[in-house]
Design an enzyme around this catalytic site. Structure first.
Site, PDB file in Angstrom:
ATOM      1  N   ASP A 467    -106.941  30.064  34.311  1.00 14.57           N
ATOM      2  CA  ASP A 467    -108.406  30.715  34.177  1.00 14.57           C
ATOM      3  C   ASP A 467    -108.348  31.448  32.478  1.00 14.57           C
ATOM      4  OD1 ASP A 467    -110.990  31.601  34.122  1.00 14.57           O
ATOM      5  OD2 ASP A 467    -109.696  32.364  36.763  1.00 14.57           O
ATOM      6  N   ASP A 524    -118.304  28.700  39.234  1.00 13.41           N
ATOM      7  CA  ASP A 524    -117.902  29.361  40.084  1.00 13.41           C
ATOM      8  C   ASP A 524    -118.703  29.065  40.822  1.00 13.41           C
ATOM      9  OD1 ASP A 524    -116.106  30.246  39.805  1.00 13.41           O
ATOM     10  OD2 ASP A 524    -116.155  32.199  38.201  1.00 13.41           O
TER      11      ASP A 524
HETATM   12  C1  DGJ Z   1    -113.178  32.955  37.995  1.00 11.29           C
HETATM   13  C2  DGJ Z   1    -112.733  31.818  38.380  1.00 11.29           C
HETATM   14  O1  DGJ Z   1    -114.107  30.943  37.772  1.00 11.29           O
HETATM   15  C3  DGJ Z   1    -112.762  31.855  39.627  1.00 11.29           C
HETATM   16  O2  DGJ Z   1    -112.719  30.770  40.463  1.00 11.29           O
HETATM   17  C4  DGJ Z   1    -111.172  33.166  40.090  1.00 11.29           C
HETATM   18  O3  DGJ Z   1    -110.414  32.059  39.611  1.00 11.29           O
HETATM   19  C5  DGJ Z   1    -111.831  33.816  39.330  1.00 11.29           C
HETATM   20  N1  DGJ Z   1    -112.023  34.099  37.740  1.00 11.29           N
HETATM   21  C6  DGJ Z   1    -110.443  34.937  39.548  1.00 11.29           C
HETATM   22  O4  DGJ Z   1    -110.115  36.657  39.530  1.00 11.29           O
END
Ligand code: DGJ
Length: 720
Positions: A467, A524
């Protein structure tokens, strides 16, 4: 690829031996030709001057005389102009009175601007073309590199600047190419969190369309892609040119129409992101392709190039496993018994990989703390991660884990010990309560490597969700290079581990990161309605095999929308499928539908993973459709997603594409049982498969049953 070359006084192109190096003693007017079977690019140079692309488009006959093309390309001179038109070269030079943006802006180490003026030096022409130019006065060498690909029809090009003494770089463009003048508009991309891959259509007009991403990461807002359709082109027909800049640190794009009407396209790193003087700078690869089969021709080239050339697969023959990701089920609230229960249910639904998301390390109880403390939280996992991993493995699933390696929370042990490791000023604005960690520092990279390697070496883990949840405090190429180095080192030492690129969803999607990763977390937003559209546009560049898509919770956590499981499942089945809801919320109906669709996906993934995604020209703006088809065109599936209520009463026929007009195809409406009670008529597809010709499918189209908005028709096609 073939790259042929010539000089004005030399023999025809085809007669020249490939791979030899010419030197500056050779005559003027250099002529080069790139061919990949679909497109030809002709590059010529007048005298000692930098070369220019004088032709790029559909494949030219072998006997085409390049010198004639060079002469024919010359535009006229009339009143109010210079006596000769400055070349729109591979790197337009301010010193040659070029009337637009230059391709290089560079300063001496003491700050004095340099005004380069390059002269021919040499070229190498083998399977690739490399052309070298030299500015003796300023001690600079400029090299242009081109590689073509006869399978994907992708041209990859880079510019490299070498300096005898360190110089400061402001701007360096990858090889600059002309844009077609038979085009009214260009399409580039913007977006936001939960709303990636939005298209911008901008009309051409004199002046500049200038996109510069100064966030230091690829970003939701700045996917580095551009499509220039020729007038009248659609998804399925017409001519189009497309570009992608393969770099994760932020790019600059200039699409400029000059006063004389010529148009130039420039791509490079965002300006001034090199903070140190140096003797060598290189652009990232610029990927370019031309199509005569509409936007889809470009899209398929990008999809194939990503899947077959860019991504390196640890186990190429392994089908993409169905994912389960626990983020939207538990967030930071990790409890072993709950996670084991969830894993049981996910496996029963068909999941094959369990990904443990954020919250397993340090004292990470929320997103304000612990980033960079990459050690298992013993409060949540008193016996470590092994009991959970063993349970997951006992269910036949592999195990993946989340990291955010380039970040640090001020509230973390590592920040307390090494505040100087954070990138940027002490009083900088935080993003998600975190700072970036300085990846240019070798000791930082070593530290993160050691922590991550310890987790990977001591556990049975085959997947990292990587991430990157904030922008950088300022653009910095060294940061991106540091990230690449860390990933490369981990991949070298853990070659079986796959990596997913995530940045609050689709904030780091580009071919630079995809050289090092195998999946992107596209968004997301697990809202199937939003995903339908995001996926549709992302398919202009990305294939199924790398594009993650998950079935989210019944009530979407990021939009509040409630969507039926059937729609949610089919939208996820359009790409690399997974689940991300709490499976304990599913009722019997939802379990049944999800299990069925997952099983359908598993039965079809072998061919779908290698299929081309063709966007269809829907005659109803409420319907977003695509046709996924094998290279041999013998098998396809059409997904027709109804994103809104149609303006007219009955569905308009859906025209397919790229079929053999004379072949017969059997078409089956795979999910006909889901037809609503308001579909009261008898369209043939409701009763069973129909057999029709490719000509009918492409020129009349399929008449589908009436359907509710937020539903998907799935049509399977087979050539007979
Ligand atoms: C942002 C990501 O896009 C989510 O899928 C998740 O992994 C969160 N971060 C976790 O903090």
């Amino acid at each position: 690829m073939t790259a042929t070359s010539d000089t004005a006084a030399a023999a025809p192109a085809a007669a020249l031996p490939l791979g030899r190096t010419e030197t500056k003693s050779h005559p003027v007017n250099h002529l080069w030709r790139l061919d990949d079977g679909r497109q030809t690019m002709v590059i010529t140079a007048t005298g000692e001057r930098l070369p220019q692309v004088v032709y790029w488009g559909t494949r030219l006959p072998e006997g085409e005389d390049l010198r004639t093309l060079h002469d024919a390309h010359m535009i006229d001179v009339t009143g109010g102009m210079l006596d000769e038109n400055p070349d729109l070269s591979l790197c337009p030079e301010a010193s040659r009175t070029f009337p637009g943006q230059p391709g290089l802006i560079v300063r001496h180490q003491d700050g004095t601007p340099l005004l380069p003026k390059f002269c021919f030096d040499s070229y190498t022409n083998g399977s690739d073309l490399k052309i070298k130019y030299r500015d003796e006065g300023n001690g600079l060498t400029l090299t242009f590199e081109f590689v073509t690909d006869p399978k994907t029809y992708m041209i990859e090009a880079r510019t490299i600047l070498n300096a005898d003494a360190p110089v400061h770089l402001h701007w360096l463009a990858a090889p600059v190419v002309p844009a077609p003048q038979a085009s009214d508009e260009m399409i580039d991309f913007t977006g936001r969190w939960c709303g990636e891959f939005q298209t911008n259509r901008t009309a051409w007009s004199p002046g500049i369309r200038y996109r510069e991403n100064r966030t230091g990461r690829t970003g939701h807002e700045h996917f580095p892609g551009l499509i220039v359709p020729c007038t009248g082109a659609t998804n399925t027909q017409g001519e189009a040119y497309a570009f992608h800049y393969g770099w994760s640190g932020g790019h600059r794009m200039v699409a400029e129409e000059l006063p004389d009407g010529r148009r130039q396209i420039q791509w490079g790193h965002a300006a001034r992101m090199e903070h140190e003087a140096a003797t060598e700078f290189a652009t990232a690869p610029l990927y370019m392709t031309y199509s005569r089969t509409g936007l889809n021709g470009c899209a398929v080239s990008f999809q194939r190039h990503v899947r077959d050339r860019i991504v390196t697969w640890p186990k190429p023959d392994r089908p993409r496993p169905v994912h389960y990701n626990c983020w939207e089920a538990v967030y930071f609230d990790h409890k072993l018994d709950v996670l084991c229960d969830i894993a049981d249910r996910a496996a029963a639904l068909g999941a094959e990989r369990f990904v443990l998301d954020d919250g397993w390390f340090g004292n990470r109880d929320d997103d304000t703390r612990a980033l960079s403390d990459w050690e298992v939280d013993v409060r949540k996992y008193p016996d470590g991660l092994t009991p959970l991993i063993d349970h997951v493995k006992s269910l036949g699933m592999s195990f993946g884990i989340w990291f955010e390696p380039e970040m640090i929370n001020p509230d973390s042990n590592i920040h307390r010990a090494h505040p100087d490791w954070a990138l940027g000023a002490e009083d900088q604005l935080l993003g998600r309560q975190q700072k970036a960690i300085n990846m240019a520092l070798p000791e930082v990279r070593d530290f993160i490597y050691d922590r991550m390697a310890a987790i990977l070496a001591n556990h049975d883990i085959d997947y990292i969700k990587w991430d990157h949840n904030r922008v950088l405090p300022m653009p910095d190429a060294a940061q991106t290079r540091g990230s690449y180095q860390l990933i490369d080192r981990l991949r070298a030492d853990f070659p079986d581990v796959e990596i997913e690129s995530c940045a609050s969803g689709g904030g780091r999607i580009d071919f630079g990161i995809l050289k090092r990763t195998q999946r992107v977390w596209l968004s997301d937003s697990n809202d199937a309605l939003e995903r339908l559209n995001i996926q549709h546009n992302a398919a202009l560049f990305l294939p199924l095999s790398i594009t993650g898509s998950h079935v989210g919770p019944r009530k979407c956590h990021t939009s509040g929308r409630i969507l039926d499981i059937s729609f949610r499942a089919w939208v996820a089945a359009q790409r690399h499928m997974g689940f991300e809801m709490d499976p304990r919320e599913l009722d019997d109906y939802e379990v049944r539908v999800l299990t069925e669709v997952t099983s359908w996906w598993k039965h079809n993934r072998d061919w779908m993973e290698n299929a081309d995604i063709l966007r269809l020209d829907s005659s109803d703006p409420a319907v977003i459709c695509e046709q996924q088809m094998t290279r041999e065109k013998d098998r396809f599936v059409v997904f027709a997603g109804k994103a809104a209520t149609s303006a007219q009463i009955s569905p308009r026929p859906l025209r397919l594409t790229n079929l053999d007009p004379d072949a017969m195809y059997e078409i089956n409406l795979a999910n006909r049982v889901t037809a609503s009670h308001l579909s009261r008529g008898t369209p043939a597809l409701k009763d069973g498969p129909i057999t029709v010709s490719g000509a009918y499918l492409m020129h009349h189209g399929l008449t589908l049953p009436w359907s509710f908005p937020e539903t998907m028709w799935v049509l399977e096609g087979k050539r007979l």
